[in-house]
Design a protein around this motif. Structure first.
Motif, PDB file in Angstrom:
ATOM      1  N   GLY A   1       0.814  -1.203   0.000  1.00 59.63           N
ATOM      2  CA  GLY A   1       0.000   0.000   0.000  1.00 59.63           C
ATOM      3  C   GLY A   1       0.854   1.261   0.000  1.00 59.63           C
ATOM      4  O   GLY A   1       0.628   2.178  -0.800  1.00 59.63           O
TER       5      GLY A   1
ATOM      6  N   ALA B   1       1.263   4.100  -2.881  1.00 58.15           N
ATOM      7  CA  ALA B   1       1.061   5.513  -2.602  1.00 58.15           C
ATOM      8  C   ALA B   1       2.298   6.296  -3.011  1.00 58.15           C
ATOM      9  O   ALA B   1       2.198   7.353  -3.648  1.00 58.15           O
TER      10      ALA B   1
ATOM     11  N   ALA C   1       2.553   6.379  -6.780  1.00 62.93           N
ATOM     12  CA  ALA C   1       1.536   7.275  -7.336  1.00 62.93           C
ATOM     13  C   ALA C   1       1.995   8.721  -7.198  1.00 62.93           C
ATOM     14  O   ALA C   1       1.898   9.514  -8.138  1.00 62.93           O
ATOM     15  N   HIS C   2       2.504   9.057  -5.999  1.00 62.55           N
ATOM     16  CA  HIS C   2       2.909  10.440  -5.781  1.00 62.55           C
ATOM     17  C   HIS C   2       4.115  10.811  -6.625  1.00 62.55           C
ATOM     18  O   HIS C   2       4.133  11.850  -7.274  1.00 62.55           O
TER      19      HIS C   2
ATOM     20  N   SER D   1       3.117  10.980 -10.351  1.00 64.19           N
ATOM     21  CA  SER D   1       2.099  11.957 -10.756  1.00 64.19           C
ATOM     22  C   SER D   1       2.733  13.308 -11.074  1.00 64.19           C
ATOM     23  O   SER D   1       2.236  14.016 -11.960  1.00 64.19           O
TER      24      SER D   1
ATOM     25  N   THR E   1       9.482   7.994   3.081  1.00 61.33           N
ATOM     26  CA  THR E   1      10.351   9.163   3.078  1.00 61.33           C
ATOM     27  C   THR E   1       9.880  10.185   4.089  1.00 61.33           C
ATOM     28  O   THR E   1       8.686  10.290   4.369  1.00 61.33           O
TER      29      THR E   1
ATOM     30  N   PRO F   1       7.695  16.808  -0.108  1.00 63.12           N
ATOM     31  CA  PRO F   1       7.205  16.224  -1.361  1.00 63.12           C
ATOM     32  C   PRO F   1       8.120  16.609  -2.511  1.00 63.12           C
ATOM     33  O   PRO F   1       8.590  17.735  -2.597  1.00 63.12           O
TER      34      PRO F   1
END
Lengths: 557, 141
Positions: free
Chosen positions: A282, A286, A289-290, A293, A491, A495
């Protein structure tokens, strides 16, 4: 027999000196006394003999014999005197009998003393009674303790059994407790005299258990094992410890086993592992995806804008070129991320020959479609030189930026390790970059905090390992995340600044070289607070890469 | 490419003004191009904190277009603070990783009465322009 028949001096040896004729006493008085005394001796003798015949205590027969002898001689003396009262003329018979009786009496009296001493040395009946009492109490205690043990055996939560080996080699349970019956769903009546087949259908599990039994019997030492399978009570997972029981000759012919039901524990552990795996998947998704994206978004926006400009007929060549540049850059960013993900899935074992042939791979992964380098296991190289080179590059870079002071602390000489030098350099660069980020992050909060990174190299040639430690003054790894920082895609960075793959890759490099990666905090709570990330690698066996200077003693850590 | 409008004269003074908070510079530039091309005036902020400072300086804007994960001040908190002063402020959120329950928790945290739309990156330019066009006039009605 007449009174005149007795000469006055014919009985000079008469012990009692009574002369019935001289004093004119009637004859029946001394005769009666002698007869009574003889009768008393004989009655006592009879009583004594009958007593000793009934109580055959050790040591008593000799004593009884001596006393009997004395009484017999006493009676004889009395009877002899009685005889002499009636037949004073009978010559020597009376005095001889009396004398003999006296001698026997004296002898028995003399013998009595040592015999008495010897007899007294033996325990008295009172002693014996006491001893018996003591033994009875001990027996009662033993019975009680045995009952307690039996009750313990019966009520223990763990299943307990005793198993023996028949002469034909088959194993047979000799006793089992109720917990055993409950655990495996079989009654005692159907277990005793039978082997594990009594509660197990799976031949493989039966074979495993019997192998363990045989091992414990042969090895004369405790054996522990875990087994699982379908029993008469359903699926069970159990942990058994076998202890050999020795017979008086020291032979091991049976085993005492204790069984703990770990079905629930193992199920929970499996659930936990599955949950952890799902959580990792999971968080990986995530993270992916981040990370994906951002560049995909930039590509979509720039491509969209360029298309709109073209459609509107106001496309300028420089603007289009810039858009293409951005799109290509972002594609490379995605490519690099993909390469790092691929890197994660390859944790080749250390050493030549141990690894199956790997597909070609990108080197560094900066450029998609770059020529792939063969993932050869690599040979021995000088870790000291690699570390020094990386530290020099980073130190120069940070000095130009004016951000962090990086120093290298290394012993003289070479430190040969086995693997690929580029991989180790990449791992070390990652650790230094992390340290750099941590220091800057802390200084954004505490501008006065020290900004230092120390790369320390220590070789333990006796232990055959080298430690490469990167120590920063970035405040340390918070307790809350310490357990997760090696997880892929975890991490703590802002971001867009961290992929969460760096430490996972470093750990992969460490493992591929047969080493490990560890971390701890130092100087917590002080200005110097920071983290240490330490790579520990095995030294390559002898044959250094190239001749280096003669080692000095300061090298060992 | 600069922060100004791509070509021609700037947007008219009465054009709707969009406050954009986006920490990825390339994405921010493209969004600025996109919005300016559609006739909007754009205020760019590199993170939530900067957006808050722009608002605090008294700059006029009709809509907030923001990322969620940003350094210094995240989008969620930025929306909450701006909505505290302007409950009817229209908000468009762009995020690379949408909350599991979509916009529901965002709406709850944001407070206020204005509309809130959620877009997941990669952004479709036409959809974004459409949403901005619908919401930009909201607070002017």
């Amino acid at each position: 027999m007449s009174a005149s028949a007795f000469p006055v001096d014919s009985v000079p040896a008469l012990p009692h000196g009574s002369d019935p004729f001289r004093h004119g006493d009637p004859l029946w008085l001394p005769a009666g006394a002698e007869a009574a005394a003889a009768a008393a001796s004989l009655v006592i003798l009879a009583a004594l003999v009958s007593f000793f015949l009934r109580r055959r205590e050790p040591g008593f027969p000799i004593l009884a014999a001596l006393l009997s002898l004395f009484l017999l001689s006493d009676a004889t003396a009395h009877l002899a005197r009685l005889w002499m009262l009636w037949r004073p003329d009978h010559g020597a018979t009376g005095p001889v009998a009396t004398g003999l009786a006296a001698v026997i009496g004296l002898a028995s009296a003399v013998l009595l003393r040592p015999v008495l001493a010897k007899t007294l040395a033996r325990p008295s009946p009172a002693d014996l009674a006491r001893e018996i009492e003591v033994r009875r109490a001990a027996e009662a205690r033993a019975r009680e303790s045995e009952a307690r043990l039996a009750s313990l055996f019966e009520h223990m939560a763990d299943a307990v059994f005793v198993v023996g080996q028949r002469p034909d080699g088959r194993f047979a349970y000799e006793s089992v407790n109720p917990a055993f019956e409950r655990l495996f769903g079989v009654g005692r009546d159907r277990l005793l005299g039978q082997g594990p087949r009594a509660f197990l259908d799976d031949e493989a599990v039966v074979a495993l258990i019997e192998r363990r039994y045989a091992e414990a019997l042969a090895g004369h030492a405790p054996v522990a094992y875990e087994a699982c399978g379908f029993t008469r009570a359903g699926y069970r997972h159990w942990h058994t410890v076998l202890a050999p029981i020795r017979d008086p000759e020291g032979q091991v012919v049976r085993l005492l086993g204790s069984v703990r039901d770990v079905t629930e524990t193992r199920r929970l552990q499996a659930d936990l592992q599955e949950a952890a795996r799902l959580a990792t998947v999971g968080s990986m998704c995530a993270g992916v995806a981040h990370e994906m994206s951002q560049p995909v978004n930039v590509i979509a926006l720039w491509a969209g804008n360029a298309r709109a400009a073209l459609a509107a007929g106001r496309a300028e060549p420089e603007r289009l070129a810039r858009a293409f540049e951005v799109v290509l850059d972002q594609s490379r960013r995605i490519g690099a991320l993909l390469e790092r993900m691929r890197e994660l899935t390859r944790e080749e074992p250390a050493g030549p020959g141990a690894r199956p042939a790997a597909p070609p791979r990108g080197e560094g992964g900066a450029r998609p479609g770059a020529p792939a380098a063969e993932a050869e296991p690599g040979g021995p190289f000088d870790a000291a030189e690699a570390v020094a080179a990386v530290a020099a590059v980073a130190s120069r870079q940070y000095a130009i930026e004016g951000t962090v002071e990086l120093t290298l602390d290394r012993p003289p000489g070479t430190i040969p390790v086995q693997g690929r030098r580029a991989k180790l350099e990449q791992a070390l660069l990652q650790l230094i970059a992390n340290a750099h980020d941590a220091v800057l992050e802390r200084r954004s909060r505490e501008p006065g905090a020290p900004a230092r990174i120390v790369v320390a190299l220590r070789a333990d040639h006796a232990g055959g390992v080298v430690a490469i430690a990167v120590r920063d003054t970035g405040g340390g790894v918070p307790e809350a995340v310490r357990g997760r920082i090696f997880d892929p895609f975890f991490t703590t960075k802002e971001p867009g600044r961290g992929t969460g793959l760096g430490l996972a890759i470093v750990q992969g490099v460490a493992r591929s070289m047969g080493g490990r990666l560890e971390t701890w905090n130092e100087a917590a709570g002080t200005a110097e607070a920071g983290a240490v990330f330490c790579l520990t690698l095995p030294l390559a066996a002898a044959a250094p890469v190239r001749p280096g200077p003669v080692r000095v003693g300061t090298a060992a850590a | 490419m600069t922060g100004s409008a791509p070509s021609g004269p700037g947007p008219p003074d009465d054009a709707p003004r969009i406050l954009v908070a986006e920490d990825e510079p390339l994405a921010a530039m493209a969004i600025e191009d996109l919005l300016a091309g559609a006739g909007y005036a754009v205020l760019l902020a590199a993170d939530g904190q900067e957006a808050l400072e722009i608002a605090a300086r008294g700059a006029r804007f009709d809509l907030l277009l923001t990322d969620l994960r940003m350094p210094r001040l995240a989008g969620r908190e930025l929306i909450r603070r701006l909505r505290a002063a302007r409950p009817d402020l229209p908000v468009v959120v762009m995020t690379g990783y949408a909350p599991p329950d979509g916009a529901a928790s965002l709406l709850r945290d944001a407070g206020g009465t204005g509309p809130l739309l959620l877009f997941t990156k990669p952004i479709e330019p036409e959809q974004l322009l459409d949403a901005v066009g619908r919401l930009a006039g909201w607070s002017r009605r």
